[in-house]
Design an enzyme around this catalytic site. Sequence first.
Site, PDB file in Angstrom:
ATOM      1  N   ILE A  15      32.350  67.160  44.680  1.00 46.61           N
ATOM      2  CA  ILE A  15      31.876  66.100  45.579  1.00 46.61           C
ATOM      3  C   ILE A  15      33.013  65.079  45.538  1.00 46.61           C
ATOM      4  O   ILE A  15      33.166  64.350  44.566  1.00 46.61           O
ATOM      5  CB  ILE A  15      30.537  65.498  45.121  1.00 46.61           C
ATOM      6  CG1 ILE A  15      29.434  66.565  45.149  1.00 46.61           C
ATOM      7  CG2 ILE A  15      30.159  64.319  46.023  1.00 46.61           C
ATOM      8  CD1 ILE A  15      28.069  66.081  44.672  1.00 46.61           C
ATOM      9  N   PRO A  16      33.860  65.078  46.560  1.00 48.57           N
ATOM     10  CA  PRO A  16      35.189  64.449  46.481  1.00 48.57           C
ATOM     11  C   PRO A  16      35.216  62.918  46.574  1.00 48.57           C
ATOM     12  O   PRO A  16      35.761  62.342  47.518  1.00 48.57           O
ATOM     13  CB  PRO A  16      35.932  65.091  47.639  1.00 48.57           C
ATOM     14  CG  PRO A  16      34.870  65.352  48.651  1.00 48.57           C
ATOM     15  CD  PRO A  16      33.644  65.719  47.850  1.00 48.57           C
ATOM     16  N   CYS A  17      34.694  62.260  45.553  1.00 47.65           N
ATOM     17  CA  CYS A  17      34.725  60.801  45.525  1.00 47.65           C
ATOM     18  C   CYS A  17      36.157  60.273  45.401  1.00 47.65           C
ATOM     19  O   CYS A  17      36.414  59.116  45.726  1.00 47.65           O
ATOM     20  CB  CYS A  17      33.842  60.264  44.406  1.00 47.65           C
ATOM     21  SG  CYS A  17      34.187  60.939  42.785  1.00 47.65           S
ATOM     22  N   HIS A  18      37.092  61.125  44.992  1.00 46.26           N
ATOM     23  CA  HIS A  18      38.495  60.706  44.902  1.00 46.26           C
ATOM     24  C   HIS A  18      39.105  60.445  46.280  1.00 46.26           C
ATOM     25  O   HIS A  18      40.139  59.810  46.384  1.00 46.26           O
ATOM     26  CB  HIS A  18      39.333  61.757  44.142  1.00 46.26           C
ATOM     27  CG  HIS A  18      39.360  63.097  44.791  1.00 46.26           C
ATOM     28  ND1 HIS A  18      38.353  64.031  44.607  1.00 46.26           N
ATOM     29  CD2 HIS A  18      40.268  63.674  45.616  1.00 46.26           C
ATOM     30  CE1 HIS A  18      38.650  65.127  45.296  1.00 46.26           C
ATOM     31  NE2 HIS A  18      39.807  64.931  45.925  1.00 46.26           N
ATOM     32  N   ARG A  19      38.458  60.889  47.337  1.00 46.05           N
ATOM     33  CA  ARG A  19      38.970  60.699  48.700  1.00 46.05           C
ATOM     34  C   ARG A  19      38.599  59.343  49.287  1.00 46.05           C
ATOM     35  O   ARG A  19      38.940  59.045  50.428  1.00 46.05           O
ATOM     36  CB  ARG A  19      38.466  61.817  49.610  1.00 46.05           C
ATOM     37  CG  ARG A  19      39.012  63.184  49.207  1.00 46.05           C
ATOM     38  CD  ARG A  19      38.501  64.298  50.084  1.00 46.05           C
ATOM     39  NE  ARG A  19      38.923  65.581  49.553  1.00 46.05           N
ATOM     40  CZ  ARG A  19      38.287  66.726  49.761  1.00 46.05           C
ATOM     41  NH1 ARG A  19      37.203  66.752  50.515  1.00 46.05           N
ATOM     42  NH2 ARG A  19      38.734  67.845  49.219  1.00 46.05           N
TER      43      ARG A  19
END
Length: 166
Positions: free
Chosen positions: A123-127
């Site tokens: 779940i790409p919270c780094h984006r």
Amino acid sequence: MYFRYHESPTGPLLLAGDDAGLQLLYMDNAARWHPQADWQPAARQLDEACRQLDRYFEGRLKRFDLRLAPRGTAFQQEVWKALQAIPYGHTTSYGALAERIGRPRSVRAVGTANGANPISIIIPCHRVIGRDGSLTGYAGGLPRKALLLKLEGVNLQPAQDQLLLI
């Protein structure tokens, strides 16, 4: 709940899940790093998640196809679903994410939900970055955030690129 440690270019990862799906993916500096006493070591239950993570880190996987079962409030679930819609190699801001879920005044709440994401990377919270294009907080640390974005081909500002050297 089953758990497994998995090595990655960002350091060791702790994965945990059950029959409903993957519930946790923590990096080694996350606050809840240790398995719970009632968890069991995974036999093969988390193999597919690890295979897909390896392919992602090799640059051969751009979208994960796993059954996910993160635990959180309805609002958090809404934010985490919106995070999954951010394409590989792209970024968005907290404000844009709040607008995407139809809550433009909830920027801080979106940031809090983003920070509570229990399944990092997948779940790409780094984006999610600052409105001005700057890197902002990341539970895995800003150097890891910079590494993940660079892996995805995101051009970082020169000062942010230096985070990879830390």
